[in-house]
Design an enzyme around this catalytic site. Sequence first.
Site, PDB file in Angstrom:
ATOM      1  N   ASP A 114       0.833  -1.201   0.000  1.00 36.14           N
ATOM      2  CA  ASP A 114       0.000   0.000   0.000  1.00 36.14           C
ATOM      3  C   ASP A 114       0.871   1.256   0.000  1.00 36.14           C
ATOM      4  O   ASP A 114       1.998   1.243  -0.506  1.00 36.14           O
ATOM      5  CB  ASP A 114      -0.907  -0.027   1.246  1.00 36.14           C
ATOM      6  N   HIS A 140      -3.374   5.818   4.244  1.00 37.06           N
ATOM      7  CA  HIS A 140      -4.235   4.790   3.654  1.00 37.06           C
ATOM      8  C   HIS A 140      -3.803   3.389   4.093  1.00 37.06           C
ATOM      9  O   HIS A 140      -4.617   2.597   4.598  1.00 37.06           O
ATOM     10  CB  HIS A 140      -4.196   4.922   2.137  1.00 37.06           C
ATOM     11  N   ASP A 142      -1.372   0.792  18.285  1.00 40.03           N
ATOM     12  CA  ASP A 142      -2.373  -0.263  18.126  1.00 40.03           C
ATOM     13  C   ASP A 142      -1.994  -1.263  17.047  1.00 40.03           C
ATOM     14  O   ASP A 142      -2.794  -2.125  16.693  1.00 40.03           O
ATOM     15  CB  ASP A 142      -3.732   0.353  17.810  1.00 40.03           C
ATOM     16  N   SER A 174     -11.047  -0.395  -0.923  1.00 40.96           N
ATOM     17  CA  SER A 174      -9.809  -0.412  -0.147  1.00 40.96           C
ATOM     18  C   SER A 174     -10.046  -0.911   1.268  1.00 40.96           C
ATOM     19  O   SER A 174      -9.120  -1.380   1.922  1.00 40.96           O
ATOM     20  CB  SER A 174      -9.206   0.994  -0.070  1.00 40.96           C
ATOM     21  N   ASP A 192     -25.698  -5.288 -29.008  1.00 43.67           N
ATOM     22  CA  ASP A 192     -25.615  -3.827 -29.122  1.00 43.67           C
ATOM     23  C   ASP A 192     -26.921  -3.243 -28.589  1.00 43.67           C
ATOM     24  O   ASP A 192     -28.003  -3.539 -29.093  1.00 43.67           O
ATOM     25  CB  ASP A 192     -25.413  -3.436 -30.593  1.00 43.67           C
ATOM     26  N   ASN A 200     -22.316   4.138 -34.188  1.00 41.89           N
ATOM     27  CA  ASN A 200     -21.488   3.455 -35.185  1.00 41.89           C
ATOM     28  C   ASN A 200     -22.247   3.330 -36.509  1.00 41.89           C
ATOM     29  O   ASN A 200     -23.405   2.896 -36.548  1.00 41.89           O
ATOM     30  CB  ASN A 200     -21.083   2.069 -34.690  1.00 41.89           C
ATOM     31  N   ASN A 225      -6.129  -3.885  24.442  1.00 37.53           N
ATOM     32  CA  ASN A 225      -5.089  -3.039  25.029  1.00 37.53           C
ATOM     33  C   ASN A 225      -5.647  -1.720  25.537  1.00 37.53           C
ATOM     34  O   ASN A 225      -4.893  -0.825  25.912  1.00 37.53           O
ATOM     35  CB  ASN A 225      -3.963  -2.786  24.010  1.00 37.53           C
ATOM     36  N   GLY A 277      -1.323  11.431  15.647  1.00 37.98           N
ATOM     37  CA  GLY A 277      -1.233  12.883  15.698  1.00 37.98           C
ATOM     38  C   GLY A 277      -2.354  13.565  14.940  1.00 37.98           C
ATOM     39  O   GLY A 277      -2.912  13.017  13.987  1.00 37.98           O
TER      40      GLY A 277
END
Length: 603
Positions: free
Chosen positions: A84, A118, A93, A357, A562, A587, A132, A322
């Site tokens: 990534d 990301h 974490d 993602s 088509d 076309n 935790n 942050g």
Amino acid sequence: MILRKSLLASSIALLISANAVADITNSTFALAGGDPLTPQQWHLQNTGQSGFSLSNGIAGNDLDLDFAHLMGIKGRGITVAVIDSGVEISHPDLKANVVAGSLNVADGSDFPTDLNGHGTSVAGLIAAVEGNGIGGRGVAPLASLVGFNFLANQTVASWLVSHGLSEDFRALDRFTDPRVFNQSYGSTPATPRAYDYVTNPFLELTDQVQADISLNSHWGRGAVYVKSAGNSFGSYTTAYRGQLIQVLPYEGGQFYNNNGLPFHSANISTDNNNYWNLVVSAINAEGKLSSYSSVGSSVFLSAPGGEYGTDSPAMVTIDLTGCDKGMNVAGDHPNALHGGTELDPNCDYNGTMNGTSSAAPNTSGAIATIMSANHALDARTVRHLLAQTARKTDPTNQGVDLTFENAQGEVVTYNAVPGWQTNAAGYNFHHFYGLGAIDVDAAVYKALFTGVSLPKLQITDWVSTQANVEIPDASLVGAQSAINVEQALTVESVQVKLNIDHSRLRDLAIELVSPSGTRSVLMSARTGFLGGNDGGYTDAVMLNNHFYGEQAQGEWTLNVIDTDKGTSYTLGFNPALGLIGFNSRNNEIAGVLKDWSIRIFGH
């Protein structure tokens, strides 16, 4: 081959019957652990929460993993590679689950710097640490992680090392080597791509590497490559005359009107029509297709991806640490988690991660969980268990009918995207959702009591035919051509290679009908191409998972239809260039299905 059940599976089997386990997996258990953001992680357990957005989801639309987590089946012993923008592996974490093997492909260090956030969010969805007291948890919170900032330096060498071919070319057989590779990236080609090893030797190389690692690494147990389908259902961005343009449909005097059909197909790019990639589309907290998700017959499964975290839930996951970087920064934001809040004063998490993602790492975490339930199973068998246990999501979705005026001036209706269909082998399939939404508990249950892997994979040679059939303009009659497959195989996947002359590929719908009579859409009408390659489709390959489990032997029929006589357009927009029209004239000459080929992946 008879395989040894895992110690955990054997222990459970001594205590309770398979039927008892099945009953337990159909029950709901609260997720323990005490992490403050877990109650808002709807993709893990959807109780109808908001995910810090302005509206709630619908309970039950999640990965269904509470039984697995209750039993302690959480990915232990399985390493997942995050390929990534990078991964902040020192994140509080994540760091407890990070093992040796990460690489900064730009400077050669072992810290895959993430300047975007990301990849860090992706890693958090897979394997954020549980219990935790901070943040939330991953789908596989005991799995191991390695990261690569491949997107920062997309060379052949960095692709090879991030996708499993180590710098010293050793086999992936160490316990810390990845068994799952997450690829939350992709492309949206404006024209079909030729699947040609001669002009694109890198394509041959990547196919060979992924085939070898998928089948032969880890002492023959192999690995799984997970791939996001794309985020271009309604529009996409591409380069045109050296500038980026937004490409969108236009019909009936309306911008973005594509008659409910996908504007871009996951089947266009070569990494999405590659058998070795398990391609996933995204669903939201209501269990429906996420508004942006690319779709197509190459989609194998669907998984939670959410919406945008403002009006409705996205993902709650890790962010760069942050309040000055990443998705969550200081200041006002409609997502209630963002901006330096009491739950997250340091802005180390975010509630706006979405996209296929996100569907991909949720799938990667699910696969790691299933693998950890029975380490002896090979990767193809794990894929098979996912196919067997996938559930219908959005079960009343009827697909899309397209009404158009044919060449004789009659109004006709074409079933452009079928609703849910049950194929001849009993598997459900939908053009939007593949074989269905992932059900972790159901797959874990099967893994615990599965002792036999699938037979060896067989790949047939390409079988070809010269068709040279005219494609009538704006007609349901279409062009048909048939190929007979002689091998008696059970289908896992099908690839078709096409050569078609046509000046408006947007008009064409391409279907494949199996010997059992199952009709599947390879490429839906109104796909937003800017043009063809060499006048149409030239050596374009499309992947199809709709025929999973059916018998390959017999006659396969290709239909090319088509669906327009010049009323449907494609537009491009850039502030400097303004509106640009593509495919604005019908076309004048009927198209031709020149030739096509088919090959089967099966056993």
